[in-house]
Design an enzyme around this catalytic site. Structure first.
Site, short mmCIF file in Angstrom:
data_model
loop_
_atom_site.label_atom_id
_atom_site.label_comp_id
_atom_site.label_asym_id
_atom_site.label_seq_id
_atom_site.Cartn_x
_atom_site.Cartn_y
_atom_site.Cartn_z
N SER A 61 0.84 -1.21 0.00
CA SER A 61 0.00 0.00 0.00
C SER A 61 0.87 1.25 0.00
O SER A 61 2.04 1.21 0.36
CB SER A 61 -0.89 0.04 1.25
OG SER A 61 -1.63 -1.14 1.38
N1 SAH Z 1 -0.07 -5.13 4.19
C1 SAH Z 1 0.59 -5.34 2.94
C2 SAH Z 1 -0.28 -4.99 1.76
C3 SAH Z 1 -0.53 -6.19 0.95
S1 SAH Z 1 -1.75 -6.12 -0.30
C4 SAH Z 1 1.95 -4.67 2.88
O1 SAH Z 1 2.34 -3.97 3.83
O2 SAH Z 1 2.69 -4.88 1.92
C5 SAH Z 1 -2.93 -7.29 0.30
C6 SAH Z 1 -2.47 -8.70 0.45
O3 SAH Z 1 -3.59 -9.47 0.90
C7 SAH Z 1 -1.99 -9.39 -0.83
O4 SAH Z 1 -0.69 -9.83 -0.66
C8 SAH Z 1 -2.96 -10.57 -1.02
O5 SAH Z 1 -2.36 -11.73 -1.55
C9 SAH Z 1 -3.44 -10.79 0.41
N2 SAH Z 1 -4.72 -11.50 0.57
C10 SAH Z 1 -5.87 -11.40 -0.14
N3 SAH Z 1 -6.81 -12.21 0.35
C11 SAH Z 1 -6.26 -12.86 1.43
C12 SAH Z 1 -6.72 -13.82 2.37
N4 SAH Z 1 -7.97 -14.31 2.35
N5 SAH Z 1 -5.87 -14.25 3.32
C13 SAH Z 1 -4.60 -13.79 3.39
N6 SAH Z 1 -4.09 -12.87 2.52
C14 SAH Z 1 -4.92 -12.40 1.56
#
Ligand code: SAH
Length: 224
Positions: A61
């Site tokens: 993000s």
């Molecule tokens: N907090 C992260 C942002 C990641 S974007 C950072 O600091 O980089 C959101 C993430 O959620 C993605 O990597 C995606 O694969 C994950 N995601 C989506 N659905 C999910 C689920 N049901 N369980 C775990 N991860 C999930």
């Protein structure tokens, strides 16, 4: 300009835009090396206020979103936190700085769940290299189920967009008095960031702002 200077400038601009105001969140943003959580070829953009690709079609993000979520979660020393969507591991590291600052006598812990194995491996590596491996536990799985093994949690943050109906396990696994921060709405457009506070059986929901996150995919999320 080196990474330290770029990081300071980013934090100054977030303060000037009234996104950052809490001293402890400011300190955490100044401490965690975001450049160690992005792919090598994106390192030079690590301190721009923008999302970046991290592999598996996912993004880290924009820093203002990390900052905003940390401020609204009211993270404090000793908190047990659950994050859904580890991605790069950067946001988990920020939470770690806030719940288990250096030399803490009452360190909290961050549990973070990611569905893509490749990202789990990369995040573990980055967290280890930045010295957060003892405070952050990365789990491979479907975060819409929460993490009953360690529930209940003081704070839960979801960094992927949930359908309008918030996954019930996340509401159940929140402590009484706990805070959940979650983007919810449609799969790609028209999402809002919410802060949900649990009071006994009641949930107080406040809309913060319109947002755009990658979809939350899983049993209580979207299908694909
Ligand atoms: N907090 C992260 C942002 C990641 S974007 C950072 O600091 O980089 C959101 C993430 O959620 C993605 O990597 C995606 O694969 C994950 N995601 C989506 N659905 C999910 C689920 N049901 N369980 C775990 N991860 C999930």
């Amino acid at each position: 300009m080196n990474f330290e200077e770029k990081k300071k400038r980013l934090v100054e601009s977030l303060k000037n835009r009234d996104i950052l105001s809490k001293p402890k969140v400011i300190q955490a943003m100044l401490t965690v090396p975001r450049h160690k959580f992005v792919p090598k070829d994106a390192e030079s953009s690590a301190y721009m206020d923008t999302p970046l690709l991290i592999g598996a079609g996912q993004t880290i993000s924009a820093p203002h979103m990390n900052a905003m979520m940390c401020e609204y979660l009211e993270l404090k020393e000793g908190d047990k936190v659950l994050e859904i969507g580890t991605g790069s591991g950067y946001h988990a590291a920020l939470c770690a700085e806030l719940v288990a600052p250096k030399d803490s006598k009452n360190p909290g812990h961050v549990y973070t769940i990611e569905r893509h194995l490749k990202l789990v491996k990369n995040a573990k590596k980055s967290l280890k290299e930045s010295d957060y491996e003892n405070i952050v536990t990365v789990i491979h799985g479907d975060g819409t189920l929460g993490y009953p093994e360690q529930a209940p949690f003081d704070k839960i943050l979801v960094t992927a967009a949930s359908p309008k109906k918030i996954p019930p396990p996340l509401q159940e696994q929140l402590k009484d008095g706990g805070i959940l921060c979650i983007p919810a709405g449609s799969h790609s457009f028209g999402q809002n960031l919410y802060i949900i506070k649990k009071h006994g059986k009641d949930f107080d929901r406040t809309r913060i702002t319109g947002v755009r996150f990658v979809p939350l995919i899983g049993k209580y999320g979207f299908e694909t």
